[in-house]
Design a protein around this motif. Structure first.
Motif: not given
Length: 124
Positions: A34-59
């Protein structure tokens, strides 16, 4: 079809905090990254942060490291994004997305399930 629902957006002054939540009901959602993206006004989607279902890995995106923290409650099938020291540049519609498998992909095209988004507004 998975359902992903975000909540917690709002208006905050620069330097303040907000916590977003994303729920993905269903017994198979524990297998989603499960991951969060964001879209500022007039821009495309940006990666913010994600959490893997395995091993507690985050980014995290470099722009939010040290300010945002992602966490996950597998019992509630919910992922949270704690956003501290918010800046005007953080203002955007924040989307939660989910994908099968353990890889935290940073490209929006890698995600199959999306919420409708929640607005975050940061005032100066």
């Amino acid at each position: 079809q998975a359902q992903v629902v975000e909540s917690g957006g709002g208006l905050v002054q620069a330097g303040g905090s907000l916590r977003l939540a994303c729920s993905a009901p269903g017994r198979t959602s524990v297998l989603y990254t499960m991951t969060w993206f964001r879209q500022p006004p007039g821009k495309s989607h940006e990666f913010v942060s994600g959490y893997s279902h395995s091993g507690g890995k985050t980014l995290y995106a470099d722009s939010v490291k040290g300010r945002f923290t992602i966490s996950r409650d597998f019992g509630k099938n919910t992922v949270y994004l704690q956003m501290n020291r918010l800046e005007p540049e953080d203002a955007a519609v924040y989307f939660c997305a989910a994908r099968d498998g353990p890889v935290i992909a940073t490209s929006p095209s890698s995600y199959f399930y999306w919420g409708e988004g929640t607005q975050v507004t940061v005032t100066t």
